[in-house]
Design an enzyme around this catalytic site. Structure first.
Site, short mmCIF file in Angstrom:
data_model
loop_
_atom_site.label_atom_id
_atom_site.label_comp_id
_atom_site.label_asym_id
_atom_site.label_seq_id
_atom_site.Cartn_x
_atom_site.Cartn_y
_atom_site.Cartn_z
N SER A 120 -9.27 -4.90 5.39
CA SER A 120 -8.77 -3.29 5.61
C SER A 120 -9.70 -2.57 6.19
O SER A 120 -10.25 -2.74 7.29
CB SER A 120 -8.25 -2.90 4.33
OG SER A 120 -7.44 -1.72 4.63
N HIS A 121 -9.73 -1.42 5.53
CA HIS A 121 -10.54 -0.33 6.31
C HIS A 121 -12.30 -0.61 5.85
O HIS A 121 -12.87 0.22 6.16
CB HIS A 121 -10.16 1.00 5.45
CG HIS A 121 -10.20 0.74 3.92
ND1 HIS A 121 -9.17 0.14 3.21
CD2 HIS A 121 -10.86 1.06 2.62
CE1 HIS A 121 -9.34 -0.03 2.00
NE2 HIS A 121 -10.41 0.96 1.82
N ASP A 302 -6.50 1.84 10.54
CA ASP A 302 -7.65 1.45 9.92
C ASP A 302 -7.92 -0.06 10.59
O ASP A 302 -7.31 -0.56 11.67
CB ASP A 302 -7.63 1.35 8.36
CG ASP A 302 -6.28 0.20 7.93
OD1 ASP A 302 -5.57 0.17 8.71
OD2 ASP A 302 -6.67 -0.25 6.91
N ASP A 304 -7.16 -3.04 9.56
CA ASP A 304 -6.02 -4.04 9.94
C ASP A 304 -4.76 -3.52 10.25
O ASP A 304 -3.85 -4.03 10.29
CB ASP A 304 -5.97 -4.88 8.69
CG ASP A 304 -5.36 -4.13 7.47
OD1 ASP A 304 -5.81 -2.96 7.40
OD2 ASP A 304 -5.03 -4.65 6.37
N ASP A 306 -3.01 -1.01 8.91
CA ASP A 306 -1.83 -0.57 7.92
C ASP A 306 -1.87 0.83 7.42
O ASP A 306 -0.96 1.56 7.01
CB ASP A 306 -1.68 -1.63 6.89
CG ASP A 306 -2.83 -1.49 5.99
OD1 ASP A 306 -3.83 -1.10 6.30
OD2 ASP A 306 -2.85 -2.36 4.91
N ARG A 307 -3.05 1.25 7.75
CA ARG A 307 -3.42 2.85 7.03
C ARG A 307 -3.20 4.02 8.29
O ARG A 307 -3.33 3.35 9.65
CB ARG A 307 -4.68 3.06 6.69
CG ARG A 307 -4.91 2.35 5.42
CD ARG A 307 -6.43 2.74 4.84
NE ARG A 307 -6.28 2.26 3.36
CZ ARG A 307 -7.20 2.63 2.49
NH1 ARG A 307 -8.01 3.53 2.81
NH2 ARG A 307 -7.28 2.05 1.37
N LYS A 401 2.68 -1.51 4.38
CA LYS A 401 2.41 -0.12 5.10
C LYS A 401 2.09 -0.29 6.47
O LYS A 401 1.57 -1.57 6.89
CB LYS A 401 1.40 0.75 4.13
CG LYS A 401 -0.23 0.06 4.04
CD LYS A 401 -0.87 0.88 3.37
CE LYS A 401 -2.33 0.43 3.03
NZ LYS A 401 -2.62 0.11 1.77
C1 G1P Z 1 -7.07 1.42 -2.32
C2 G1P Z 1 -5.94 2.46 -2.38
C3 G1P Z 1 -4.53 2.12 -2.27
C4 G1P Z 1 -4.48 0.83 -1.15
C5 G1P Z 1 -5.38 -0.01 -1.42
C6 G1P Z 1 -5.20 -1.04 -0.06
O1 G1P Z 1 -6.97 0.89 -3.32
O2 G1P Z 1 -6.49 3.36 -3.12
O3 G1P Z 1 -3.80 3.14 -2.40
O4 G1P Z 1 -3.17 0.21 -1.74
O5 G1P Z 1 -6.64 0.63 -1.28
O6 G1P Z 1 -5.19 -0.26 0.99
P1 G1P Z 1 -8.24 1.09 -4.75
O7 G1P Z 1 -9.63 0.95 -3.75
O8 G1P Z 1 -8.17 2.33 -4.93
O9 G1P Z 1 -7.87 0.16 -5.74
ZN ZN Z 2 -5.62 -1.49 5.67
#
Ligand code: G1P
Ligand code: ZN
Length: 568
Positions: A120-121, A302, A304, A306-307, A401
């Site tokens: 992801s990010h 981000d 991938d 999704d954000r 998302k």
């Molecule tokens: C974080 C975000 C959560 C999101 C997840 C995946 O998870 O807080 O809302 O779904 O990334 O993108 P966390 O690190 O808080 O468990």
């Molecule tokens: Zn992501």
């Protein structure tokens, strides 16, 4: 179709279990070096396949955000999928599929499931992170029942199966065969772009871009959305070339941190705030210090895809507010003109959307953090729209998302309402009241200290109700647990909530996605009905609650930190 045959032989490889393959909030995420250990990736993939009832002859979707190790992992998974007996794999060109596009492809092609490679990010590159997760037939992340099963299987795995074959060419769209398994390389953008066109008023958005009174910047952060944004915004919607910044995906995201927030999306923030303060509460529409007007609309996505982050001219829209605004204006988009079945938000997300749901007289659900909890509600038709404070917004069009979807939704709203982003927010707050909201993250905290803080908070939950802190009285406090209204499954230990009688809240949670130490998140929210007070600075408006949160957790004393690592 003519399939090119790749010769192969099946091999059984003896292995030993790893004890750290428990999937977190969104799949298994680790440092690249952890995944590079011999058999590490293979073990986890085999555990996924073992957990699936019967994958013989079925279709699997495969792709990732293009980060370092993506190409290698794709080849390994293709060879293991062939060994497991899958009938067909739809794999993104060059191994690329954004997370929402993967969800879209799984659903559109009625695939059995999909494997998405992404952290992801989190930063990428040889020193960065890698990740893998399994999505089920509905296109959404596997529910806990399945991820728990996968984890259990990683604990006693003794062998995995793989075919020995040369690598499958992924840089052409020509199909291939690995033994009996067909491999179809697909354009990663096509299905997704087509779906976006069916949901939003593309002609109206095209007109907005053609009007010359509107400009936009989209920051792809050198991550997966580059090709999607070029095609959708610049080709299909006619936004001028240059609207998309950092649009070439790179294996290390240009050494950046591909998280669309005010801290990490600095190129975009600089453009949109034009030298002024980058604080969330910044605002103003006058001419900037250097005389150049920032664009009217800014957005980022981000690693991938999704954000999303939404910005107006020198104006930040919190993800919680973005969800509420989209809910309130949903009917403006053709795909949602009939209205919403209901909405859902993760527990720490602000309650702004609850007020919209109440006004619309539709259901509103509060789920634990993580997109996987929305799937059942969407499958059952209870909700159309959902979101998280962590820059995640989406709808039942897919089961992830969706960053660009949120951006297009905003463009649709802007094209119809013809107002600046800031005015839309002001009007929204005037109508529903404003939920001031902030999240303070303490990153890389010693895990033992973090667990201690949470344990002590957990113990205090039973004693807080009725107590007064300054002007505020505690209405309830608990360790959030969720019973899924569709399948009755129970998820406990989802974060400490303290609710005050005036609607303010404080939430404490440990991150489930980090790969180093622990990240403690403190979420703070207060409701303000009076429009005269809506333009205050967020940190100022929440100062007393932030003080209460620090006092209750003792975080500063216990960690020696004087301030959070990131404030959003
Ligand atoms: C974080 C975000 C959560 C999101 C997840 C995946 O998870 O807080 O809302 O779904 O990334 O993108 P966390 O690190 O808080 O468990
Ligand atoms: Zn992501």
């Amino acid at each position: 179709m003519i399939y090119k045959d790749v010769k192969m032989t099946l091999r059984t490889v003896p292995t030993k279990p790893f004890d750290d393959q428990k999937p977190g909030t969104s799949g298994l995420r680790k440092k690249v070096s952890v995944f590079q250990q011999p058999h590490y990736l293979e073990n986890f993939v085999q555990a996924i396949f073992n957990a699936l009832e019967n994958c013989k002859g079925k279709t699997l979707v495969l792709g990732g955000d293009g980060r370092f190790y993506n190409r290698h992992a794709i080849q390994v998974i293709l060879k293991m999928a062939a060994a497991a007996g899958f009938g067909k794999v739809l794999v993104g060109h060059n191994g690329i599929l954004s997370t929402p596009a993967a969800s879209c492809v799984i659903r559109k092609h009625s695939a059995f499931g999909g494997i998405i490679l992404s952290a992801s990010h989190n930063p990428g590159g040889p020193g960065g992170d890698f990740g893998i997760k399994y999505n089920t037939t509905n296109g959404g992340p596997a529910p806990e029942k399945i991820t728990d099963d996968i984890y259990a299987r990683t604990r006693y795995l003794q062998r995995y199966y793989i075919v020995d074959a040369s690598d499958v060419p992924l840089d052409t769209l020509d199909p291939t065969r690995l033994g009996d398994m067909r491999v179809e390389v697909i354009d990663p953008v096509y299905d997704y772009a087509e779906m976006m066109e069916s949901l939003f008023d593309f002609p109206a958005i095209r007109q907005l871009f053609a009007s010359n009174t509107f400009s936009m910047r989209f920051d792809a952060m050198h991550a997966v959305t580059g090709p999607y944004a070029h095609d959708i915004l610049e080709n299909r919607l006619g936004a001028p070339v240059g609207t998309v910044m950092n649009g070439i995906p790179l294996e290390d995201f240009g050494d950046g941190h591909p998280d669309p927030n005010l801290t990490y999306a600095h190129d975009l923030v600089e453009t949109m705030f034009n030298g002024r303060s980058q604080h969330p509460a910044s605002r103003g529409t006058g001419t900037s210090m250097c005389g150049v007007q920032p664009p009217d609309f800014g957005a980022a996505s981000d690693g991938d895809g999704d954000r999303n982050m939404i910005l107006g001219k020198r104006f930040f829209v919190t993800p919680s507010d973005s969800l509420a605004v989209i809910a309130a204006n949903a009917r403006l988009a053709p795909g949602y003109h009939r209205g919403l079945a209901g909405v859902a938000r993760s527990m720490p997300t602000s309650m702004a959307v609850d007020r919209v749901a109440q006004a619309l007289n539709i259901g509103c659900y509060e789920t634990p953090t993580g997109w996987k909890f929305f799937g059942n509600l969407m499958d059952a038709g209870r909700v159309t729209l959902c979101g998280e404070e962590s820059f995640g917004t989406g709808s039942s069009h897919v089961r992830e998302k969706d960053g660009l979807w949120a951006v297009l939704f905003w463009l649709n709203i802007l094209a119809v309402r013809q107002q600046p982003v800031e005015d839309i927010l002001r009007e929204h707050w005037a109508k529903y009241g404003r939920n001031f909201y902030t999240r303070h993250d303490y990153e890389n905290v010693d895990s033992t200290i973090a667990k201690d803080i949470m344990a002590q908070l957990h113990n205090s939950m039973a004693t807080l109700a009725g107590k007064t802190f300054g002007m505020r009285r505690v209405a309830y406090s608990d360790d959030f647990s969720y019973t899924d209204p569709i399948d009755g499954s129970v998820s406990t230990g989802q974060g400490m909530r303290i609710g005050f009688e005036d609607g303010a809240r404080i939430v404490f949670r440990l991150s489930g996605t980090g790969t180093e130490g622990a990240t403690l998140r403190i979420y703070v929210e207060a409701y303000e009905a009076d429009p005269a007070k809506h333009m205050q600075d967020t940190q100022h408006a929440l100062a007393d609650l932030i003080g209460i949160a620090n006092q209750l957790s003792g975080i500063r004393e216990k960690t020696g930190r004087t301030e959070p690592t990131v404030i959003t």
